[in-house]
Scaffold this active site. Sequence first.
Site, short mmCIF file in Angstrom:
data_model
loop_
_atom_site.label_atom_id
_atom_site.label_comp_id
_atom_site.label_asym_id
_atom_site.label_seq_id
_atom_site.Cartn_x
_atom_site.Cartn_y
_atom_site.Cartn_z
N GLY A 1 -37.10 16.03 -50.41
CA GLY A 1 -36.70 17.37 -49.23
C GLY A 1 -35.65 18.38 -50.06
O GLY A 1 -35.39 18.51 -51.38
N LYS B 1 -25.45 18.84 -34.97
CA LYS B 1 -25.87 20.26 -35.76
C LYS B 1 -25.10 20.91 -35.43
O LYS B 1 -23.82 21.34 -36.42
CB LYS B 1 -27.40 20.73 -36.33
CG LYS B 1 -28.57 19.98 -37.56
CD LYS B 1 -27.65 19.27 -38.10
CE LYS B 1 -28.64 18.03 -38.83
NZ LYS B 1 -28.50 17.87 -40.42
N ALA C 1 -33.29 11.76 -52.04
CA ALA C 1 -34.50 11.06 -52.07
C ALA C 1 -35.45 12.40 -52.63
O ALA C 1 -37.18 11.64 -52.15
CB ALA C 1 -35.02 9.95 -51.68
N TYR D 1 -30.51 16.46 -31.39
CA TYR D 1 -30.84 16.79 -32.82
C TYR D 1 -29.56 18.57 -32.90
O TYR D 1 -28.62 17.97 -33.56
CB TYR D 1 -31.99 17.25 -33.14
CG TYR D 1 -31.80 18.08 -34.70
CD1 TYR D 1 -32.01 17.26 -35.75
CD2 TYR D 1 -32.16 19.43 -35.10
CE1 TYR D 1 -32.42 17.29 -36.53
CE2 TYR D 1 -32.12 19.85 -36.67
CZ TYR D 1 -32.55 18.88 -37.10
OH TYR D 1 -32.45 20.17 -38.15
N SER E 1 -27.61 24.03 -39.02
CA SER E 1 -29.53 23.88 -38.39
C SER E 1 -29.39 25.31 -38.22
O SER E 1 -28.25 25.61 -36.91
CB SER E 1 -30.20 22.58 -37.77
OG SER E 1 -30.93 22.91 -37.23
N ASP F 1 -29.60 7.65 -50.92
CA ASP F 1 -30.54 7.18 -49.91
C ASP F 1 -30.95 6.32 -49.57
O ASP F 1 -30.19 5.00 -49.76
CB ASP F 1 -31.79 8.15 -50.50
CG ASP F 1 -32.58 8.95 -49.02
OD1 ASP F 1 -32.39 8.52 -48.11
OD2 ASP F 1 -32.98 10.32 -49.45
N ASP G 1 -27.44 2.54 -45.67
CA ASP G 1 -27.82 3.63 -44.85
C ASP G 1 -26.94 3.93 -43.42
O ASP G 1 -25.49 3.67 -43.62
CB ASP G 1 -28.69 2.39 -43.97
CG ASP G 1 -28.93 2.43 -42.10
OD1 ASP G 1 -28.51 3.73 -41.82
OD2 ASP G 1 -29.06 1.71 -41.68
N LEU G 2 -26.46 5.06 -43.78
CA LEU G 2 -25.74 6.01 -43.06
C LEU G 2 -25.57 6.07 -41.50
O LEU G 2 -24.87 6.46 -41.45
CB LEU G 2 -25.49 7.38 -43.26
CG LEU G 2 -25.90 7.58 -45.69
CD1 LEU G 2 -25.84 9.21 -45.53
CD2 LEU G 2 -24.17 7.17 -45.86
P1 NAD Z 1 -36.17 14.70 -45.48
O1 NAD Z 1 -36.99 14.41 -44.14
O2 NAD Z 1 -37.43 15.40 -46.63
O3 NAD Z 1 -35.06 14.67 -45.54
C1 NAD Z 1 -33.74 13.85 -45.38
C2 NAD Z 1 -33.49 12.83 -46.31
O4 NAD Z 1 -32.44 11.28 -45.07
C3 NAD Z 1 -34.94 11.82 -46.21
O5 NAD Z 1 -34.73 11.31 -47.60
C4 NAD Z 1 -34.48 10.93 -45.70
O6 NAD Z 1 -34.28 8.57 -46.29
C5 NAD Z 1 -32.77 10.27 -45.62
N1 NAD Z 1 -32.25 9.28 -44.86
C6 NAD Z 1 -32.51 9.89 -43.10
N2 NAD Z 1 -31.61 8.34 -42.49
C7 NAD Z 1 -30.96 8.05 -43.60
C8 NAD Z 1 -29.61 6.58 -43.28
N3 NAD Z 1 -29.14 6.35 -42.32
N4 NAD Z 1 -29.25 6.96 -44.32
C9 NAD Z 1 -29.57 7.78 -45.76
N5 NAD Z 1 -30.53 8.64 -45.83
C10 NAD Z 1 -30.90 9.21 -44.64
O7 NAD Z 1 -35.77 16.41 -44.65
P2 NAD Z 1 -34.99 17.71 -44.97
O8 NAD Z 1 -36.03 18.04 -44.36
O9 NAD Z 1 -34.46 17.78 -46.69
O10 NAD Z 1 -33.20 17.92 -44.47
C11 NAD Z 1 -32.20 17.61 -45.20
C12 NAD Z 1 -31.23 17.75 -44.05
O11 NAD Z 1 -31.57 19.27 -43.62
C13 NAD Z 1 -31.47 17.17 -43.22
O12 NAD Z 1 -30.06 16.88 -42.28
C14 NAD Z 1 -31.88 18.02 -41.93
O13 NAD Z 1 -31.40 17.46 -40.04
C15 NAD Z 1 -31.81 19.23 -42.61
N6 NAD Z 1 -32.09 20.78 -41.99
C16 NAD Z 1 -33.76 20.19 -42.36
C17 NAD Z 1 -34.41 21.57 -41.51
C18 NAD Z 1 -35.88 21.92 -41.87
O14 NAD Z 1 -36.85 22.41 -40.85
N7 NAD Z 1 -36.69 21.12 -43.17
C19 NAD Z 1 -33.89 22.59 -40.38
C20 NAD Z 1 -32.58 22.66 -40.89
C21 NAD Z 1 -31.84 21.57 -41.35
#
Ligand code: NAD
Length: 257
Positions: free
Chosen positions: A12, A157, A10, A153, A115, A32, A41-42
Amino acid sequence: MATYVITGAASGIGAASRRILESGGHTVIGIDLAHTDVTADLSTPGGRAAAADAVSEASGGIVDGLVCCAGLGSLSHVPGGTLVAVNYFGAVELVTALKPALERAGGASVVVISSSSTTTQPGIPENLVTACLDGDETEAVRIGDEVTAIPAYPASKLALAWWIRREAVRPEWIGNGIRLNAIAPGMIDTPMTSGDDLDPELAKALDFYPVPLGRRGRPDEIAALVEFLLGPGSTLFCGSVVFADGGTDALLRQQDW
Ligand code: NAD
């Protein structure tokens, strides 16, 4: 055309991955907390099982690829234990639950989002990484709550990346044609790094995060890598952790040769 499953679809990186795969004509089943195909809810074993059941039904039991993007960041006010439950157990338990459907596809690919904090953030609690890799969710959640989200965090990862490397080479995965790989993004501009619920002081600190490229990454840049790792151009990738971070890891881990 393939059937792919994306968690965290949903927002990012997950939403960007959905867009690029659908524009290539593939079918995507999103998971999601809301605003996608499967609401689950994961963070809980029951939520993961329900997600796997819903995916099996929606896919007819054949899944060509799974992308685990769902995650919680360390800059919002979440307990460290919940973060570990989503980021590590929410990924590895879903991958495991969908193994029969991945096997049936013949040549499936799994991509998890780790990450670059795994190599750039100091002070990662090793006992948390170990509890994750031992599959001890109760202990991992306990340690996560104790250390809080900021160290939890990168630990979640790092464990995820090591799980991929450990499992990828086992016959039950690669012997059944299932390739397991990880992406380690640097700082990507998504709600996780620029959302309204971030701690304002910590969010300000991100402006000092060193990125030689001179800017944050875009979700579509990670989605392009997801598409590659799912597709036919990446068939030699097995147990790889691919960094896509604008140079942060190379900068911070220079060697004096
Ligand atoms: P984001 O917050 O836009 O997306 C994360 C999604 O995970 C959201 O849609 C959220 O609703 C969902 N989520 C959270 N808890 C949940 C649960 N309990 N059950 C089901 N869904 C759940 O963030 P993003 O940046 O797109 O992150 C995507 C992945 O990339 C993540 O695993 C994040 O740790 C990783 N990441 C992000 C970055 C960054 O800088 N944005 C960097 C390294 C790694």
